[in-house]
Design a protein around this motif. Structure first.
Motif, PDB file in Angstrom:
ATOM      1  N   GLN A 182      29.444  31.675  -0.573  1.00 19.49           N
ATOM      2  CA  GLN A 182      30.708  31.391  -1.260  1.00 19.49           C
ATOM      3  C   GLN A 182      30.902  29.896  -1.551  1.00 19.49           C
ATOM      4  OE1 GLN A 182      32.790  34.023  -2.257  1.00 19.49           O
ATOM      5  NE2 GLN A 182      31.004  35.177  -1.578  1.00 19.49           N
ATOM      6  N   VAL A 183      29.862  29.260  -2.077  1.00 15.34           N
ATOM      7  CA  VAL A 183      30.006  27.877  -2.531  1.00 15.34           C
ATOM      8  C   VAL A 183      30.734  27.906  -3.875  1.00 15.34           C
ATOM      9  CG1 VAL A 183      28.819  25.721  -3.063  1.00 15.34           C
ATOM     10  CG2 VAL A 183      27.851  27.295  -1.366  1.00 15.34           C
ATOM     11  N   GLN A 184      31.900  27.294  -3.945  1.00 18.14           N
ATOM     12  CA  GLN A 184      32.738  27.416  -5.137  1.00 18.14           C
ATOM     13  C   GLN A 184      32.408  26.350  -6.183  1.00 18.14           C
ATOM     14  OE1 GLN A 184      36.974  28.664  -4.472  1.00 18.14           O
ATOM     15  NE2 GLN A 184      36.606  27.753  -2.455  1.00 18.14           N
ATOM     16  N   ALA A 185      32.380  26.787  -7.416  1.00 15.67           N
ATOM     17  CA  ALA A 185      32.249  25.861  -8.545  1.00 15.67           C
ATOM     18  C   ALA A 185      33.652  25.449  -8.958  1.00 15.67           C
ATOM     19  CB  ALA A 185      31.502  26.528  -9.696  1.00 15.67           C
ATOM     20  N   LEU A 186      34.108  24.299  -8.456  1.00  9.56           N
ATOM     21  CA  LEU A 186      35.473  23.841  -8.700  1.00  9.56           C
ATOM     22  C   LEU A 186      35.440  22.674  -9.681  1.00  9.56           C
ATOM     23  CD1 LEU A 186      36.894  23.846  -5.058  1.00  9.56           C
ATOM     24  CD2 LEU A 186      36.954  25.686  -6.755  1.00  9.56           C
ATOM     25  N   GLU A 187      36.346  22.730 -10.640  1.00 11.04           N
ATOM     26  CA  GLU A 187      36.498  21.648 -11.608  1.00 11.04           C
ATOM     27  C   GLU A 187      37.920  21.134 -11.534  1.00 11.04           C
ATOM     28  OE1 GLU A 187      35.762  20.709 -16.365  1.00 11.04           O
ATOM     29  OE2 GLU A 187      35.925  22.781 -15.647  1.00 11.04           O
ATOM     30  N   ARG A 188      38.094  19.828 -11.352  1.00 13.68           N
ATOM     31  CA  ARG A 188      39.428  19.250 -11.270  1.00 13.68           C
ATOM     32  C   ARG A 188      40.145  19.387 -12.605  1.00 13.68           C
ATOM     33  NH1 ARG A 188      40.731  18.962  -5.981  1.00 13.68           N
ATOM     34  NH2 ARG A 188      38.722  18.750  -4.909  1.00 13.68           N
ATOM     35  N   SER A 189      41.455  19.571 -12.529  1.00 10.48           N
ATOM     36  CA  SER A 189      42.225  19.827 -13.749  1.00 10.48           C
ATOM     37  C   SER A 189      42.370  18.586 -14.617  1.00 10.48           C
ATOM     38  CB  SER A 189      43.622  20.355 -13.381  1.00 10.48           C
ATOM     39  OG  SER A 189      44.307  19.401 -12.588  1.00 10.48           O
ATOM     40  N   LEU A 192      38.739  12.233 -13.110  1.00  7.01           N
ATOM     41  CA  LEU A 192      38.719  11.468 -11.864  1.00  7.01           C
ATOM     42  C   LEU A 192      39.082  10.008 -12.135  1.00  7.01           C
ATOM     43  CD1 LEU A 192      37.648  11.565  -8.775  1.00  7.01           C
ATOM     44  CD2 LEU A 192      35.563  10.605  -9.729  1.00  7.01           C
ATOM     45  N   LEU A 193      39.859   9.417 -11.221  1.00  4.31           N
ATOM     46  CA  LEU A 193      40.129   7.986 -11.287  1.00  4.31           C
ATOM     47  C   LEU A 193      39.168   7.291 -10.335  1.00  4.31           C
ATOM     48  CD1 LEU A 193      44.046   7.854 -11.308  1.00  4.31           C
ATOM     49  CD2 LEU A 193      42.462   7.538 -13.219  1.00  4.31           C
ATOM     50  N   PRO A 194      38.224   6.497 -10.839  1.00  3.96           N
ATOM     51  CA  PRO A 194      37.183   5.927  -9.986  1.00  3.96           C
ATOM     52  C   PRO A 194      37.723   4.872  -9.024  1.00  3.96           C
ATOM     53  CG  PRO A 194      37.020   5.011 -12.178  1.00  3.96           C
ATOM     54  CD  PRO A 194      38.058   6.086 -12.245  1.00  3.96           C
ATOM     55  N   MET A 195      36.916   4.564  -8.045  1.00  2.09           N
ATOM     56  CA  MET A 195      37.263   3.560  -7.051  1.00  2.09           C
ATOM     57  C   MET A 195      37.322   2.174  -7.683  1.00  2.09           C
ATOM     58  SD  MET A 195      35.095   2.654  -3.601  1.00  2.09           S
ATOM     59  CE  MET A 195      33.607   2.412  -4.603  1.00  2.09           C
ATOM     60  N   ARG A 196      38.287   1.366  -7.194  1.00  2.00           N
ATOM     61  CA  ARG A 196      38.418  -0.030  -7.598  1.00  2.00           C
ATOM     62  C   ARG A 196      38.612  -0.879  -6.355  1.00  2.00           C
ATOM     63  NH1 ARG A 196      43.275  -0.509 -11.637  1.00  2.00           N
ATOM     64  NH2 ARG A 196      44.268   0.536  -9.880  1.00  2.00           N
ATOM     65  N   PRO A 197      38.446  -2.183  -6.443  1.00  2.00           N
ATOM     66  CA  PRO A 197      38.737  -3.023  -5.266  1.00  2.00           C
ATOM     67  C   PRO A 197      40.163  -2.825  -4.771  1.00  2.00           C
ATOM     68  CG  PRO A 197      37.551  -4.287  -6.930  1.00  2.00           C
ATOM     69  CD  PRO A 197      37.887  -2.968  -7.557  1.00  2.00           C
ATOM     70  N   GLY A 198      40.304  -2.429  -3.527  1.00  2.00           N
ATOM     71  CA  GLY A 198      41.615  -2.182  -2.952  1.00  2.00           C
ATOM     72  C   GLY A 198      42.192  -0.828  -3.266  1.00  2.00           C
ATOM     73  N   GLN A 199      41.466   0.025  -3.983  1.00  2.00           N
ATOM     74  CA  GLN A 199      41.982   1.343  -4.371  1.00  2.00           C
ATOM     75  C   GLN A 199      40.888   2.391  -4.189  1.00  2.00           C
ATOM     76  OE1 GLN A 199      45.239   2.480  -5.713  1.00  2.00           O
ATOM     77  NE2 GLN A 199      44.135   4.237  -4.903  1.00  2.00           N
ATOM     78  N   ALA A 200      41.157   3.416  -3.385  1.00  2.00           N
ATOM     79  CA  ALA A 200      40.187   4.479  -3.161  1.00  2.00           C
ATOM     80  C   ALA A 200      40.070   5.368  -4.386  1.00  2.00           C
ATOM     81  CB  ALA A 200      40.602   5.322  -1.953  1.00  2.00           C
ATOM     82  N   GLU A 201      38.976   6.111  -4.463  1.00  2.00           N
ATOM     83  CA  GLU A 201      38.812   7.092  -5.534  1.00  2.00           C
ATOM     84  C   GLU A 201      39.914   8.135  -5.450  1.00  2.00           C
ATOM     85  OE1 GLU A 201      34.817   9.050  -6.471  1.00  2.00           O
ATOM     86  OE2 GLU A 201      35.916  10.649  -5.436  1.00  2.00           O
ATOM     87  N   ARG A 202      40.444   8.535  -6.606  1.00  2.00           N
ATOM     88  CA  ARG A 202      41.548   9.497  -6.634  1.00  2.00           C
ATOM     89  C   ARG A 202      41.195  10.679  -7.544  1.00  2.00           C
ATOM     90  NH1 ARG A 202      46.480   5.694  -8.217  1.00  2.00           N
ATOM     91  NH2 ARG A 202      44.799   4.693  -9.385  1.00  2.00           N
ATOM     92  N   ARG A 203      41.673  11.823  -7.130  1.00  2.00           N
ATOM     93  CA  ARG A 203      41.466  13.039  -7.909  1.00  2.00           C
ATOM     94  C   ARG A 203      42.714  13.905  -7.792  1.00  2.00           C
ATOM     95  NH1 ARG A 203      36.661  15.512  -4.555  1.00  2.00           N
ATOM     96  NH2 ARG A 203      36.364  13.311  -4.098  1.00  2.00           N
TER      97      ARG A 203
END
Length: 363
Positions: A182-189, A192-203
């Protein structure tokens, strides 16, 4: 004619010598206290400060200082003097009460203590509770899981599999086989907001489901290589096809294949048993019920989940399967064997301690 102050005689009583020798050799003594005890013992044997300094690798001034302090104040002179500063405001009784309440009670409106709630209950500051918890390595906010196997053959199976890991048979291939179902094929709606200095990756927290697949894997104990592939369903028919793939692996005619498996129903169907019966060079080793952690394939599944699946975005099931196969190919280009180090006795001793704690817990 030699000049200098004459050194006053130093004598060590039998009781003091016994204490000094205990301080000098006790493993849990502070190193500075053990060193001072050695200085007093050697000086009590009649050695000069210069001779003691040369033997212990110290300066003559250091030896002279502790020699004189011992002569004047005896054993108390070797201990550190009270340091300057404000006296302690928290007593040992308060520390003991905070530790006891943390370990043996819970708040009326919560499952565990926080630094603020315990500080309010004990009349302490939050920073004081933080220091106490840190000193005693208490972490009420953390919780881990465990499960005790109820398999009646638990000890025999642990000894069998651990023995296979630590001392694999000659002229044999040892494979740890498992399925990640049951490995799910998930796609974010949203993108993605990529990582930047001082900011973690966001989804985004929401996603679109495109279906599932199952990853079959067989980890070679000797080389670390993983033989695997994806299949859309997770039945004994798919497992049999995977076993046929394993049976086609290149090997010498007289080599046997040892498989470490869990107790999933697809591994024990009559059709599988007949298939294995026609191939006596296969030897099956089943992990105890509820103890799949004995299967090293679980470690590979944890790795692929962390590195590729959990934070991945997949547009479809074929896309997911291609990405998993790409990961397998890259992993097998430079495989690293997983080394099992825990002996069966060590595992059984830890299980025994958990059993003793849970049997006396009152739950």
């Amino acid at each position: 004619m030699a000049r200098g102050r004459p050194i006053k005689a130093l004598t060590v009583s039998e009781a003091e010598r016994e204490t000094l020798e205990r301080w000098a050799r006790r493993p849990k003594s502070a190193q500075r206290l053990a060193q001072r005890a050695r200085i007093a013992l050697l000086c009590g044997d009649g050695l000069s400060s210069t001779a003691v300094a040369g033997q212990l690798g110290l300066t003559v001034q250091t030896v002279g200082k502790w020699r004189e302090r011992f002569r004047l104040r005896r054993l108390d002179g070797l201990c550190d003097e009270p340091r300057p500063g404000a006296p302690r405001k928290i007593t040992d009784a308060q520390v003991e009460a905070a530790v006891t309440r943390t370990l043996e009670t819970t708040p009326t409106n919560a499952t565990h203590w926080s630094t603020r709630s315990l500080a309010k209950a004990e009349g302490l500051s939050q920073s004081a509770v933080v220091r106490i918890w840190r000193a005693f390595e208490l972490q009420p906010h953390r919780s881990e899981t465990f499960k005790l196997s109820k398999d009646p053959l638990f000890i025999d199976k642990v000894c069998d599999i651990v023995g296979l890991y630590l001392n694999p048979p000659e002229r044999a291939i040892v494979l740890c086989v498992d399925e990640k179902s049951q490995v799910q094929a998930l796609e974010r709606s949203q993108p993605l907001l990529p990582m930047r200095p001082g900011q973690a990756e966001r989804r985004t927290h929401d996603y679109v489901r495109h279906g599932t697949t199952s990853l079959f894997a067989a980890l070679d104990l000797a080389t670390g290589k993983v033989h695997g592939g994806c299949r859309r369903r997770h039945r004994h028919q798919e497992f049999l096809k995977f076993m046929e793939q394993i049976d086609r692996l290149p090997r010498e005619a007289d080599m046997s294949i040892h498989l470490v498996l869990d107790n999933y129903g697809t591994h024990k169907t009559p059709r599988l048993r007949r298939w294995f019966a026609r191939r006596p060079y296969f030897h099956l080793h089943f992990t105890p019920t509820g103890a799949s952690w004995l299967n090293l394939a679980e470690r590979f599944f944890a790795k692929i989940t962390t590195e590729r699946i959990r934070r991945g975005a997949f547009r479809s099931v074929p896309h997911l399967e291609r990405e998993l196969q790409t990961y397998l190919d890259h992993y097998n280009s430079d495989p690293k064997p997983l080394r099992w180090t825990a002996s069966a006795d060590l595992i059984l001793e830890k299980v025994k301690k958990i059993c003793e704690r849970t049997s006396n817990s009152g739950h």
